[in-house]
Write a protein that holds these residues in place. Sequence first.
Motif, short mmCIF file in Angstrom:
data_model
loop_
_atom_site.label_atom_id
_atom_site.label_comp_id
_atom_site.label_asym_id
_atom_site.label_seq_id
_atom_site.Cartn_x
_atom_site.Cartn_y
_atom_site.Cartn_z
N MET A 1 41.62 43.18 31.44
CA MET A 1 41.18 41.73 31.00
C MET A 1 39.91 42.22 31.11
O MET A 1 39.66 42.77 32.17
CB MET A 1 41.69 40.39 32.15
CG MET A 1 42.91 40.61 31.47
SD MET A 1 43.81 39.18 32.13
CE MET A 1 43.33 37.66 32.07
N TYR A 2 39.29 41.17 30.88
CA TYR A 2 37.92 41.31 30.38
C TYR A 2 36.78 41.15 32.22
O TYR A 2 36.13 41.99 32.80
CB TYR A 2 36.95 40.15 29.57
CG TYR A 2 35.39 39.98 29.33
CD1 TYR A 2 34.76 41.30 28.32
CD2 TYR A 2 34.80 39.32 30.82
CE1 TYR A 2 33.49 41.20 28.57
CE2 TYR A 2 33.47 39.61 30.49
CZ TYR A 2 32.63 40.16 29.91
OH TYR A 2 30.92 40.25 29.62
N ARG A 3 36.93 40.19 32.52
CA ARG A 3 36.72 40.61 33.94
C ARG A 3 37.01 41.59 34.98
O ARG A 3 35.95 41.81 36.02
CB ARG A 3 37.21 38.88 34.40
CG ARG A 3 36.24 37.72 34.16
CD ARG A 3 37.23 36.32 35.13
NE ARG A 3 36.76 36.84 36.61
CZ ARG A 3 37.26 36.12 36.98
NH1 ARG A 3 37.49 34.36 37.51
NH2 ARG A 3 35.74 35.41 38.38
N ALA A 4 38.10 41.84 35.04
CA ALA A 4 38.29 44.07 35.06
C ALA A 4 37.53 44.56 34.64
O ALA A 4 37.14 45.05 36.09
CB ALA A 4 40.03 43.48 35.64
N LEU A 5 37.50 44.64 34.24
CA LEU A 5 36.52 45.49 33.06
C LEU A 5 35.10 45.54 33.64
O LEU A 5 33.93 46.50 33.79
CB LEU A 5 36.39 45.51 32.07
CG LEU A 5 36.06 46.95 30.86
CD1 LEU A 5 36.77 48.02 31.54
CD2 LEU A 5 36.44 46.26 29.38
N ARG A 6 34.37 44.02 32.94
CA ARG A 6 33.33 43.63 33.82
C ARG A 6 32.68 43.24 35.12
O ARG A 6 31.41 43.48 35.35
CB ARG A 6 32.77 42.51 32.87
CG ARG A 6 33.06 43.38 31.04
CD ARG A 6 31.94 44.97 30.96
NE ARG A 6 32.05 45.00 29.24
CZ ARG A 6 32.29 45.72 29.22
NH1 ARG A 6 31.91 46.89 29.83
NH2 ARG A 6 32.79 46.04 27.63
N GLN A 7 33.71 42.75 36.09
CA GLN A 7 33.30 42.06 36.71
C GLN A 7 33.16 42.21 38.59
O GLN A 7 33.16 42.01 39.01
CB GLN A 7 33.12 40.31 36.58
CG GLN A 7 32.50 39.43 35.03
CD GLN A 7 32.90 38.40 34.84
OE1 GLN A 7 33.53 37.88 34.97
NE2 GLN A 7 31.64 38.16 34.03
N ASN A 8 34.50 41.96 37.70
CA ASN A 8 35.65 42.48 39.26
C ASN A 8 35.29 43.78 40.18
O ASN A 8 35.26 44.70 39.26
CB ASN A 8 37.04 42.78 39.27
CG ASN A 8 36.93 40.91 39.38
OD1 ASN A 8 35.98 40.09 39.19
ND2 ASN A 8 37.95 40.37 38.47
N ASP A 9 35.73 44.61 41.26
CA ASP A 9 35.90 45.45 41.96
C ASP A 9 37.30 45.49 41.80
O ASP A 9 38.00 45.53 42.79
CB ASP A 9 35.27 45.52 43.28
CG ASP A 9 33.55 45.86 43.61
OD1 ASP A 9 33.19 46.01 42.21
OD2 ASP A 9 33.16 45.46 44.75
N GLU A 10 38.18 46.99 41.44
CA GLU A 10 39.14 46.78 41.06
C GLU A 10 39.86 48.39 41.42
O GLU A 10 38.89 49.06 41.74
CB GLU A 10 39.50 46.60 39.33
CG GLU A 10 39.29 45.04 39.02
CD GLU A 10 40.46 44.37 39.77
OE1 GLU A 10 41.08 44.52 40.59
OE2 GLU A 10 39.73 42.73 39.13
N SER A 11 40.67 48.59 41.48
CA SER A 11 41.00 50.18 42.14
C SER A 11 42.23 50.69 40.55
O SER A 11 43.08 49.04 40.67
CB SER A 11 41.70 49.68 43.27
OG SER A 11 42.79 49.63 43.51
N ILE A 12 42.40 51.86 40.55
CA ILE A 12 43.20 52.49 39.71
C ILE A 12 43.71 53.61 39.66
O ILE A 12 42.79 54.38 40.55
CB ILE A 12 42.66 52.17 38.36
CG1 ILE A 12 44.44 52.00 37.56
CG2 ILE A 12 41.55 52.61 37.43
CD1 ILE A 12 44.03 51.86 35.88
N LEU A 13 45.05 54.05 40.09
CA LEU A 13 45.31 55.60 39.99
C LEU A 13 45.57 56.16 38.74
O LEU A 13 46.32 55.13 38.94
CB LEU A 13 45.69 55.46 41.62
CG LEU A 13 46.46 56.62 41.80
CD1 LEU A 13 45.54 58.21 42.55
CD2 LEU A 13 47.84 56.95 42.81
N ALA A 14 45.36 57.12 38.56
CA ALA A 14 45.85 57.47 37.72
C ALA A 14 46.74 59.06 37.78
O ALA A 14 45.58 59.70 38.27
CB ALA A 14 44.78 58.19 36.46
#
Length: 128
Positions: A72-85
């Motif tokens: 989502m837009y907020r996850a991409l532009r505003q939030n601090d998120e974690s992702i493991l690939a």
Amino acid sequence: MNEFTAARTRGCQARVVTGDGSMSGANPFVRAVSFRLCAETEAGGRPVHEQFMIVRQGGAQSMLCAGSYRLMYRALRQNDESILALRDHLVAVPYRQRFDCLHGECKPWKPTSDVVPPADADDEEDAD
């Protein structure tokens, strides 16, 4: 959205399982991907919360992405998120099993009447 539609015309397939029936922006995506809603399942139902995706390339190679990140837009532009690939990792197997279980048990997305679902939405059992 245009990228999903273009990818579909090239033969790419996608399946989405969500637990959020209030996704206001989902209707346009129904044209490009197969959506399932897990708010109502035959097993009694509960919305799903996990966020992960599995991308397969050429049938044999795969990448699992899991974490707090939502597409989502907020996850991409505003939030601090974690992702493991993880590429071609065995841990993707239980994620794939979980997805297949949810996809099989959850009901197809019911878009508004102005959106036509993909003609082959139920024929995509082997695609992610």
